[in-house]
Motif scaffolding. Sequence first.
Motif, PDB file in Angstrom:
ATOM      1  N   GLU A   1     124.208 110.460  69.870  1.00  0.00           N
ATOM      2  CA  GLU A   1     123.298 109.884  70.251  1.00  0.00           C
ATOM      3  C   GLU A   1     123.498 110.327  71.910  1.00  0.00           C
ATOM      4  O   GLU A   1     123.387 108.742  72.946  1.00  0.00           O
ATOM      5  N   GLY A   2     123.716 110.804  72.637  1.00  0.00           N
ATOM      6  CA  GLY A   2     124.172 111.128  74.264  1.00  0.00           C
ATOM      7  C   GLY A   2     125.775 110.927  74.926  1.00  0.00           C
ATOM      8  O   GLY A   2     126.252 111.371  75.594  1.00  0.00           O
ATOM      9  N   ASP A   3     126.885 110.760  73.149  1.00  0.00           N
ATOM     10  CA  ASP A   3     127.480 109.934  73.839  1.00  0.00           C
ATOM     11  C   ASP A   3     129.150 110.861  73.754  1.00  0.00           C
ATOM     12  O   ASP A   3     130.628 110.463  73.723  1.00  0.00           O
ATOM     13  N   MET A   4     128.447 112.070  73.585  1.00  0.00           N
ATOM     14  CA  MET A   4     129.661 113.088  73.585  1.00  0.00           C
ATOM     15  C   MET A   4     129.591 113.920  74.926  1.00  0.00           C
ATOM     16  O   MET A   4     128.916 114.555  75.308  1.00  0.00           O
ATOM     17  N   THR A   5     131.104 113.601  75.130  1.00  0.00           N
ATOM     18  CA  THR A   5     131.670 113.832  76.952  1.00  0.00           C
ATOM     19  C   THR A   5     131.759 115.313  76.940  1.00  0.00           C
ATOM     20  O   THR A   5     131.629 116.045  75.006  1.00  0.00           O
ATOM     21  N   ASP A   6     131.755 116.649  77.964  1.00  0.00           N
ATOM     22  CA  ASP A   6     132.354 117.462  77.857  1.00  0.00           C
ATOM     23  C   ASP A   6     133.779 117.237  77.392  1.00  0.00           C
ATOM     24  O   ASP A   6     133.834 118.534  76.746  1.00  0.00           O
ATOM     25  N   GLN A   7     134.390 116.372  77.916  1.00  0.00           N
ATOM     26  CA  GLN A   7     135.821 116.250  77.417  1.00  0.00           C
ATOM     27  C   GLN A   7     135.835 116.276  75.983  1.00  0.00           C
ATOM     28  O   GLN A   7     136.818 116.472  75.470  1.00  0.00           O
TER      29      GLN A   7
END
Length: 190
Positions: free
Chosen positions: A40-46
Amino acid sequence: MTGIRIGDGGGFGGISLAHTADLDASVRAAARSLLDEVFEGDMTDQDWEHALGGVHALAWEGPELVGHASLVQRRLLHGGRALRTGYVEGVGVRADRRGRGYGAALMGALERVVRGAYDLGALASTDEALGFYAARGWLLWRGPVSALTPSGTVRTEEDDGCVHVLPVAGGAQPDTSGELVCDWREGDLW
């Protein structure tokens, strides 16, 4: 994409295993999009970067990607040893496909790799998935967890209670009440 296809996935589209190097751009993009949706959008590029450079388990329904998990190598320090660890990252199944065995199939494929190639398996779990991993034989780490950073070893109290390990026959038999230290990386350390 080149890789290995594992069975029929228990009656659904199946699970394939492939190294990051063997995933074409469209499969990598589909996996990243899936994880963005799952988290839900909490997956960062890192977070995504942490999932790259190892083996990906991919759940398919026909041509559609419905689940992803990956296994990367890390070094964890425990009991005076640097353990070659298969570290699980980016586990997610599309919301409308949960409860159908995809998560178990993804983890089963990666656990086979852990048991054949590493001293230990490890992962950091969300609260919602604690029971899922425990039911699969992953042990909750009860001791303190820390990270080896450029400034030295630093306690990571915020990760207490979410790290799990999977002992491997002939591998490390960890004391889960002892200290566990992970190697350094940008972003979330566990």
